[in-house]
Design a protein around this motif. Structure first.
Motif, PDB file in Angstrom:
ATOM      1  N   ARG A 452      66.805   1.815   3.508  1.00  0.00           N
ATOM      2  CA  ARG A 452      67.806   2.783   3.154  1.00  0.00           C
ATOM      3  C   ARG A 452      69.145   1.806   3.069  1.00  0.00           C
ATOM      4  NH1 ARG A 452      69.414   8.644   4.927  1.00  0.00           N
ATOM      5  NH2 ARG A 452      70.187   7.437   6.602  1.00  0.00           N
ATOM      6  N   ARG A 453      69.542   1.242   4.221  1.00  0.00           N
ATOM      7  CA  ARG A 453      70.675   0.331   4.117  1.00  0.00           C
ATOM      8  C   ARG A 453      70.613  -0.738   3.349  1.00  0.00           C
ATOM      9  NH1 ARG A 453      69.662   1.012   9.896  1.00  0.00           N
ATOM     10  NH2 ARG A 453      68.773  -1.241  10.094  1.00  0.00           N
ATOM     11  N   GLU A 454      69.663  -1.298   2.986  1.00  0.00           N
ATOM     12  CA  GLU A 454      69.696  -2.410   1.967  1.00  0.00           C
ATOM     13  C   GLU A 454      69.912  -1.850   0.557  1.00  0.00           C
ATOM     14  OE1 GLU A 454      69.713  -6.191   0.511  1.00  0.00           O
ATOM     15  OE2 GLU A 454      70.007  -5.569   2.624  1.00  0.00           O
ATOM     16  N   LEU A 455      69.289  -0.762   0.179  1.00  0.00           N
ATOM     17  CA  LEU A 455      69.271   0.092  -0.932  1.00  0.00           C
ATOM     18  C   LEU A 455      70.695   0.448  -1.103  1.00  0.00           C
ATOM     19  CD1 LEU A 455      66.129   2.281  -1.232  1.00  0.00           C
ATOM     20  CD2 LEU A 455      66.759   0.682  -2.824  1.00  0.00           C
ATOM     21  N   GLU A 456      71.031   1.006  -0.250  1.00  0.00           N
ATOM     22  CA  GLU A 456      72.538   1.507  -0.267  1.00  0.00           C
ATOM     23  C   GLU A 456      73.600   0.282  -0.348  1.00  0.00           C
ATOM     24  OE1 GLU A 456      72.998   3.498   3.428  1.00  0.00           O
ATOM     25  OE2 GLU A 456      72.778   5.587   2.340  1.00  0.00           O
ATOM     26  N   ARG A 457      73.476  -0.853   0.029  1.00  0.00           N
ATOM     27  CA  ARG A 457      74.280  -1.928   0.118  1.00  0.00           C
ATOM     28  C   ARG A 457      74.210  -2.622  -1.505  1.00  0.00           C
ATOM     29  NH1 ARG A 457      74.343  -7.693   0.617  1.00  0.00           N
ATOM     30  NH2 ARG A 457      72.080  -7.522   0.633  1.00  0.00           N
ATOM     31  N   ARG A 458      73.011  -2.588  -2.008  1.00  0.00           N
ATOM     32  CA  ARG A 458      72.789  -3.195  -3.307  1.00  0.00           C
ATOM     33  C   ARG A 458      73.199  -2.182  -4.304  1.00  0.00           C
ATOM     34  NH1 ARG A 458      69.701  -7.873  -3.942  1.00  0.00           N
ATOM     35  NH2 ARG A 458      68.872  -8.669  -1.890  1.00  0.00           N
ATOM     36  N   VAL A 459      72.934  -0.927  -4.266  1.00  0.00           N
ATOM     37  CA  VAL A 459      73.489  -0.049  -5.239  1.00  0.00           C
ATOM     38  C   VAL A 459      75.058   0.014  -5.299  1.00  0.00           C
ATOM     39  CG1 VAL A 459      73.515   2.364  -5.877  1.00  0.00           C
ATOM     40  CG2 VAL A 459      71.341   1.496  -5.362  1.00  0.00           C
ATOM     41  N   GLY A 460      75.630  -0.110  -4.019  1.00  0.00           N
ATOM     42  CA  GLY A 460      76.832  -0.056  -3.900  1.00  0.00           C
ATOM     43  C   GLY A 460      77.673  -1.266  -4.624  1.00  0.00           C
ATOM     44  N   LEU A 461      76.924  -2.237  -4.501  1.00  0.00           N
ATOM     45  CA  LEU A 461      77.589  -3.653  -5.274  1.00  0.00           C
ATOM     46  C   LEU A 461      77.584  -3.514  -7.076  1.00  0.00           C
ATOM     47  CD1 LEU A 461      75.812  -6.626  -3.255  1.00  0.00           C
ATOM     48  CD2 LEU A 461      78.150  -5.995  -3.282  1.00  0.00           C
ATOM     49  N   LEU A 462      76.524  -2.799  -7.342  1.00  0.00           N
ATOM     50  CA  LEU A 462      76.299  -2.727  -8.783  1.00  0.00           C
ATOM     51  C   LEU A 462      77.399  -1.501  -9.325  1.00  0.00           C
ATOM     52  CD1 LEU A 462      72.576  -2.113  -9.097  1.00  0.00           C
ATOM     53  CD2 LEU A 462      73.964  -4.158 -10.183  1.00  0.00           C
ATOM     54  N   SER A 480      74.040  -5.579 -22.627  1.00  0.00           N
ATOM     55  CA  SER A 480      75.339  -6.613 -23.419  1.00  0.00           C
ATOM     56  C   SER A 480      75.338  -7.796 -22.206  1.00  0.00           C
ATOM     57  CB  SER A 480      76.728  -6.109 -23.602  1.00  0.00           C
ATOM     58  OG  SER A 480      77.282  -5.666 -22.339  1.00  0.00           O
ATOM     59  N   GLY A 481      75.896  -8.989 -23.133  1.00  0.00           N
ATOM     60  CA  GLY A 481      76.082 -10.302 -22.282  1.00  0.00           C
ATOM     61  C   GLY A 481      77.096 -10.077 -21.087  1.00  0.00           C
ATOM     62  N   GLY A 482      78.147  -9.285 -21.173  1.00  0.00           N
ATOM     63  CA  GLY A 482      79.146  -8.727 -20.160  1.00  0.00           C
ATOM     64  C   GLY A 482      78.418  -7.838 -18.798  1.00  0.00           C
ATOM     65  N   GLU A 483      77.581  -6.932 -19.356  1.00  0.00           N
ATOM     66  CA  GLU A 483      76.632  -6.164 -18.251  1.00  0.00           C
ATOM     67  C   GLU A 483      75.891  -7.369 -17.555  1.00  0.00           C
ATOM     68  OE1 GLU A 483      76.471  -1.667 -20.331  1.00  0.00           O
ATOM     69  OE2 GLU A 483      75.410  -3.481 -21.081  1.00  0.00           O
ATOM     70  N   ALA A 484      75.219  -7.802 -18.332  1.00  0.00           N
ATOM     71  CA  ALA A 484      74.199  -9.183 -17.545  1.00  0.00           C
ATOM     72  C   ALA A 484      74.819  -9.805 -16.631  1.00  0.00           C
ATOM     73  CB  ALA A 484      73.481  -9.968 -18.733  1.00  0.00           C
ATOM     74  N   GLN A 485      75.989 -10.292 -16.884  1.00  0.00           N
ATOM     75  CA  GLN A 485      76.964 -11.196 -16.053  1.00  0.00           C
ATOM     76  C   GLN A 485      77.201 -10.498 -14.858  1.00  0.00           C
ATOM     77  OE1 GLN A 485      81.033 -12.526 -17.259  1.00  0.00           O
ATOM     78  NE2 GLN A 485      80.473 -14.659 -16.861  1.00  0.00           N
ATOM     79  N   ARG A 486      77.722  -9.072 -15.127  1.00  0.00           N
ATOM     80  CA  ARG A 486      78.058  -8.375 -13.989  1.00  0.00           C
ATOM     81  C   ARG A 486      76.775  -8.221 -12.963  1.00  0.00           C
ATOM     82  NH1 ARG A 486      80.931  -3.103 -16.395  1.00  0.00           N
ATOM     83  NH2 ARG A 486      80.301  -4.298 -18.697  1.00  0.00           N
ATOM     84  N   ILE A 487      75.599  -8.000 -13.552  1.00  0.00           N
ATOM     85  CA  ILE A 487      74.513  -7.790 -12.593  1.00  0.00           C
ATOM     86  C   ILE A 487      74.394  -9.318 -12.022  1.00  0.00           C
ATOM     87  CG2 ILE A 487      71.983  -7.881 -12.820  1.00  0.00           C
ATOM     88  CD1 ILE A 487      72.235  -5.498 -14.795  1.00  0.00           C
ATOM     89  N   ALA A 488      74.340 -10.345 -12.641  1.00  0.00           N
ATOM     90  CA  ALA A 488      74.472 -11.756 -11.846  1.00  0.00           C
ATOM     91  C   ALA A 488      75.311 -11.725 -10.683  1.00  0.00           C
ATOM     92  CB  ALA A 488      74.697 -12.701 -12.792  1.00  0.00           C
ATOM     93  N   ILE A 489      76.801 -11.217 -11.125  1.00  0.00           N
ATOM     94  CA  ILE A 489      77.689 -11.234  -9.940  1.00  0.00           C
ATOM     95  C   ILE A 489      77.357 -10.388  -8.841  1.00  0.00           C
ATOM     96  CG2 ILE A 489      80.046 -10.560  -9.305  1.00  0.00           C
ATOM     97  CD1 ILE A 489      80.767 -11.181 -12.365  1.00  0.00           C
ATOM     98  N   ALA A 490      76.710  -9.198  -9.000  1.00  0.00           N
ATOM     99  CA  ALA A 490      76.309  -8.040  -8.088  1.00  0.00           C
ATOM    100  C   ALA A 490      75.160  -8.879  -7.319  1.00  0.00           C
ATOM    101  CB  ALA A 490      75.624  -7.041  -8.690  1.00  0.00           C
ATOM    102  N   ASN A 491      74.217  -9.628  -7.772  1.00  0.00           N
ATOM    103  CA  ASN A 491      73.158 -10.176  -7.400  1.00  0.00           C
ATOM    104  C   ASN A 491      73.666 -11.423  -6.384  1.00  0.00           C
ATOM    105  OD1 ASN A 491      71.143  -8.788  -8.242  1.00  0.00           O
ATOM    106  ND2 ASN A 491      70.640 -10.112 -10.044  1.00  0.00           N
ATOM    107  N   ALA A 492      74.892 -12.099  -6.940  1.00  0.00           N
ATOM    108  CA  ALA A 492      75.347 -13.197  -5.966  1.00  0.00           C
ATOM    109  C   ALA A 492      75.932 -12.704  -4.710  1.00  0.00           C
ATOM    110  CB  ALA A 492      76.352 -14.040  -6.846  1.00  0.00           C
ATOM    111  N   LEU A 493      76.685 -11.476  -4.829  1.00  0.00           N
ATOM    112  CA  LEU A 493      77.265 -10.743  -3.602  1.00  0.00           C
ATOM    113  C   LEU A 493      76.284 -10.537  -2.697  1.00  0.00           C
ATOM    114  CD1 LEU A 493      80.045  -8.910  -5.346  1.00  0.00           C
ATOM    115  CD2 LEU A 493      80.552 -10.733  -3.726  1.00  0.00           C
ATOM    116  N   THR A 495      73.465 -11.799  -1.718  1.00  0.00           N
ATOM    117  CA  THR A 495      73.077 -13.174  -1.021  1.00  0.00           C
ATOM    118  C   THR A 495      74.022 -13.540   0.168  1.00  0.00           C
ATOM    119  OG1 THR A 495      73.831 -14.670  -2.501  1.00  0.00           O
ATOM    120  CG2 THR A 495      71.780 -13.818  -2.940  1.00  0.00           C
ATOM    121  N   PRO A 496      73.676 -14.143   1.065  1.00  0.00           N
ATOM    122  CA  PRO A 496      74.705 -14.447   2.058  1.00  0.00           C
ATOM    123  C   PRO A 496      75.132 -15.894   1.974  1.00  0.00           C
ATOM    124  CG  PRO A 496      72.334 -14.619   2.880  1.00  0.00           C
ATOM    125  CD  PRO A 496      72.126 -14.211   1.529  1.00  0.00           C
ATOM    126  N   LEU A 497      75.150 -16.318   0.914  1.00  0.00           N
ATOM    127  CA  LEU A 497      75.716 -17.706   0.575  1.00  0.00           C
ATOM    128  C   LEU A 497      77.094 -18.037   0.836  1.00  0.00           C
ATOM    129  CD1 LEU A 497      75.063 -20.508  -0.467  1.00  0.00           C
ATOM    130  CD2 LEU A 497      75.853 -19.757  -2.685  1.00  0.00           C
TER     131      LEU A 497
END
Length: 814
Positions: A452-462, A480-493, A495-497
């Motif tokens: 649940r903690r991981e779900l809350e974190r990832r949904v919060g990023l979106l 849209s291209g903008g929506e796909a890019q924002r999902i990529a930003i959320a995925n980047a956030l 990760t612990p890079l």
């Protein structure tokens, strides 16, 4: 002593594309923006120089297999780049084309939901509605000890007797296994005390007693052992009887498997793959996990019911290839007494059914359009047949799964009374509320808590990137291209890079001005982890929020590629540059008051696709109309899903034939004024080229005239060359090694494929003898390397070339 750590990325002598050997510095840990007019070289610097070099260095750290291609992997045109960390590119394009990818799978939120339902879900029988749970021997023992109805129990298993088995053999087998007590026909029997002439093979049902236990005095370990033995002998099922109540109907079943006590149906164990529509284990067997079926659509076959058969009401038979079919249709109407010129909607319903599905009408047999189309499916290996058939097909909701994509057993698993199908159909904002309010006792804390903690974190990023209106079952290819890019930003956030470089291409595209601040906050969060964000951007709010700004210019193409400013946004406000003037308010769009449009109008009635709330919208024809609103307000749904698809289905039902053309039209009541529209064109963010060899010259049809010019030269005529020899799409003149692509694709297994310059033609696409033909001192490859502005000057006086190129120049692509 160790060397001091670099404080910035230093680029020296960058000359990729139109860059003029520039030097720039990008501070580490900063939000740096590269801005400038379109075509000034922003992407050439950020993506094709900085990111490309970061990718090349990363590949250099891989295996020997990967490194063998490094000599062929093109280095960016730059003297040196110092202090470059590992680079990640987040581009604006939506690369997903498959119908299997959804927002949930792309963000990995669905993966965690599958884990949650597999570990904390309760399975219910789809037929009976009863909860189902497998019992381990330990759990079953605890259930026996907790039963309040009796204190003494018989632990048994059901025995199925073969017809070929005799009573004596059965008794010997039971005795050898250590069993001496049975329940035969509801009576407790000891095999050593049976009456003469007894026959156990006739006793139905027959239960073998494993042990007799008494709650409170029998050790728990002995009960567990007895149930384990019953499971082993009874094919995973044990039956317990209270002492004194041994009739078959009083038996209580305990199963090691998930089995319904009502209908005796066995269910698969809930595991993450059960909830995956990309796995054969969990996908609906009817639609294979797609959620819909592609079927022939009468509305596409008869796009305009106002047309008569003579006017081509049955669209498939209007094609020149099927003239004979049209002649047979004409003969059938004469024999059956049907009007050839009456509108389709005025024909008798029975006649329309026969014309579509085939059958007999007035005693005359007719094949029908649908059987004709189905007969062509045997030739679907031919591209033109697939193209033709897809134009008359539409997606219909799968009747087996109702669009859920999953098998019924997966849909029957609930958490807090909610199935996973319901959850993925919610907007992300509602999903976040559900996770917050989830009962902590729904599953063991060690299982539920981390998931649940991981779900809350990832949904919060979106939610943070402004995608709260999306649902997890939304197809990624429809974003849209903008929506796909924002999902990529959320995925980047997600990760612990840390200490990396993120290169972003205009993340504000597709965002309302209200939502731009969210993107800035996310970029700030990236940099707060020690990362560097390098952003190609025009939006002035993001430019103002940057730590460091690099402006390229002063113009585009050959007039750009220079650093006209580098510094803070505050310093840029005072700079004499194009962006500086906009920041100071000295530049802007000229006001141009337009008269109020008076029509005619194209009116959409009752649009209710996705989040549209049964709205009406009137669009004046012959004008420029802008549809605006905050992100997720329904703009694309109204314009693309409803209006465009409805117009395309009416005006060009068989044009295109691709998967996108076959998608369902957005729900609406009616569109008034369609008869005033003669054609519809969709201009969106998807790539315009249908082939990797496509280029601007081929797209605007200027390349045909260019090839004719080269074919008309004396050198080409002496060699017998035609215009086809100067095409990289034909074998006559193109390079035989790369087939006119100019590059070769290298599969990198776990990395994106790498495209390297063809060693035979060095990227010039043609055979040497074709390149030897010159027009005004240039070969055909030289001509293709010219910019649009240079080509307009080079081909001056050639109207067949200049017309298309002038349009490209006019829209700022010179």
């Amino acid at each position: 002593t160790s060397l001091p750590a670099a404080t910035s990325i230093v680029v020296r002598g960058a000359r990729q594309n139109n860059l003029r050997s520039i030097d720039v510095e990008i501070p580490h840990g900063s939000l740096s923006v590269v801005t400038g007019v379109s075509g000034s070289g922003k992407s050439s610097l950020a993506l094709e120089t900085v990111y490309a070099e970061g990718q090349r260095r990363y590949v250099a750290s891989l295996s020997t297999y990967a490194q063998q291609f490094l000599d062929r992997f093109p280095r960016p045109a730059v003297d040196a780049i110092e202090g470059l960390p590992p680079a990640v590119s987040i581009e604006r394009a939506n690369p997903i084309l498959t119908r299997r990818s959804t927002v949930g799978t792309a963000t990995e939120v669905y993966d965690y939901l599958r884990l949650l339902y597999a570990r904390a879900g309760i399975l219910h029988c789809p037929s009976c509605g009863l909860p189902i749970a497998p019992h381990t021997a330990t759990e079953a023992a605890d259930r026996v000890m907790a039963e309040a109805g009796a204190s003494a129990w018989l632990i048994t298993f059901a025995l199925t007797v073969s017809e070929a088995l005799t009573h004596d053999v059965l008794v010997d087998n039971l005795r050898s296994l250590g069993f001496i007590r049975l329940l035969a026909g509801g009576r407790e029997v000891h095999i050593e005390e049976m009456e003469e002439g007894s026959d156990l093979t006739r006793a139905i049902p027959l239960f073998v007693v494993v042990d007799r236990v008494r709650v409170g005095s029998t050790p728990r370990a002995r009960i567990v052992e007895a149930i384990e033995r019953a499971y082993a002998e009874g094919e995973g099922e044990a039956v317990i009887f209270a002492r004194g109540k041994t009739a078959p109907e009083h038996g209580r079943s305990l199963s090691r498997e998930a089995r319904c006590e009502g209908c005796r149906r066995t269910f698969p164990e809930p595991r993450p793959t059960l909830f995956s529509f990309n796995s054969p284990y969990g996908a609906c067997p009817e639609c294979n996990g797609f959620g819909n079926l592609l079927e022939y659509d009468p509305a596409r076959i008869v796009p305009d019911p106002a047309r008569s058969l003579a006017e081509g009401a049955l669209d498939p038979w209007t094609k020149p290839r099927y003239t004979r079919r049209r002649e047979r249709l004409r003969a059938f109407t004469r024999e059956a007494g049907l009007s050839w010129k009456a509108p389709w909607s005025d024909l008798p319903q029975r006649a329309r059914d026969v014309l579509l599905a085939g059958g007999r009408y007035e005693g005359i047999r007719f094949e029908g359009v649908l059987p004709f189309l189905e007969s062509l499916e045997a030739k679907k290996y031919k591209a033109y047949v697939r193209f033709f058939l897809r134009g008359y097909q539409s997606y219909r909701l799968c009747p087996a799964c109702g669009g859920s994509r999953l098998r019924p057993e997966a849909v029957s698993v609930t958490v807090g009374g909610i199935s996973i199908v319901d959850v993925i159909r919610w907007p992300l904002s509602r999903l976040a509320d559900w996770l917050t309010g989830m009962d902590p006792d729904a599953a063991p804390a060690g299982v539920l808590g981390p998931v649940r903690r991981e779900l809350e974190r990832r949904v919060g990023l979106l939610l943070a990137v402004g995608l709260d209106y999306l649902s997890l079952d939304r197809l990624t290819r429809t974003l849209s291209g903008g929506e796909a890019q924002r999902i990529a930003i959320a995925n980047a956030l997600g990760t612990p890079l840390t200490g990396g470089l993120y290169v972003l291409d205009e993340p504000s595209v597709g965002l309302h001005a209200r939502d731009t601040g969210r993107i800035v906050d996310l970029l700030r969060e990236l940099t707060s982890h020690g990362n560097t964000a390098l952003v190609v951007e025009h939006d002035l709010d993001i430019v103002r929020a940057a730590d460091h700004v690099i402006e390229l210019g002063p113009g585009s193409g050959a007039a750009g590629g220079r650093v006209v400013f580098a510094g803070s946004p505050q310093e840029l406000v005072d700079a004499d540059t194009v962006t500086g003037k906009w920041l100071r308010g000295e530049a802007g769009l000229a006001g141009n008051r337009r008269p109020t449009p008076k029509g005619p109008w194209l009116t959409v009635r009752g649009a209710r696709a996705n989040n549209l709330s049964c709205i009406d919208a009137a669009i004046p024809l012959g004008t420029l109309t802008a549809v605006t609103g905050v992100s997720g307000s329904g703009k694309s749904t109204l314009v693309h899903d409803v209006l465009y698809r409805a117009l395309a289905a009416r005006l060009a039902p068989a044009a295109g034939g691709g998967a996108r053309e076959a998608e369902a039209i957005g729900a609406h009541d009616a569109i008034e004024g369609m008869e005033r529209v003669s054609g519809v064109v969709l201009v969106d963010q998807s790539p315009i080229g249908k082939s990797p060899r496509s280029n601007p010259a081929t797209y605007v049809k200027a390349f045909d005239a260019i090839r004719n010019l080269f074919a008309a030269t004396p050198a080409a005529r002496r060699r017998g060359f035609t215009a086809g020899h100067f095409s990289f799409n034909t074998a006559a003149g193109r390079c035989p090694e790369c087939r006119g692509d100019g590059h070769e694709r290298i599969e990198m297994i776990f990395l994106p494929d790498v495209f390297v310059k063809c060693e035979a033609c060095r990227g010039r696409r043609y055979r040497p003898e074709v390149l030897a033909v010159k027009w005004r001192g240039h070969s055909i490859a030289d001509a293709l390397e010219l910019t649009i502005a240079e080509a307009l000057e080079f081909f001056r006086g050639e109207p067949g070339v200049g017309g298309g190129l002038w349009v490209l120049q006019a829209v700022g692509l010179g």
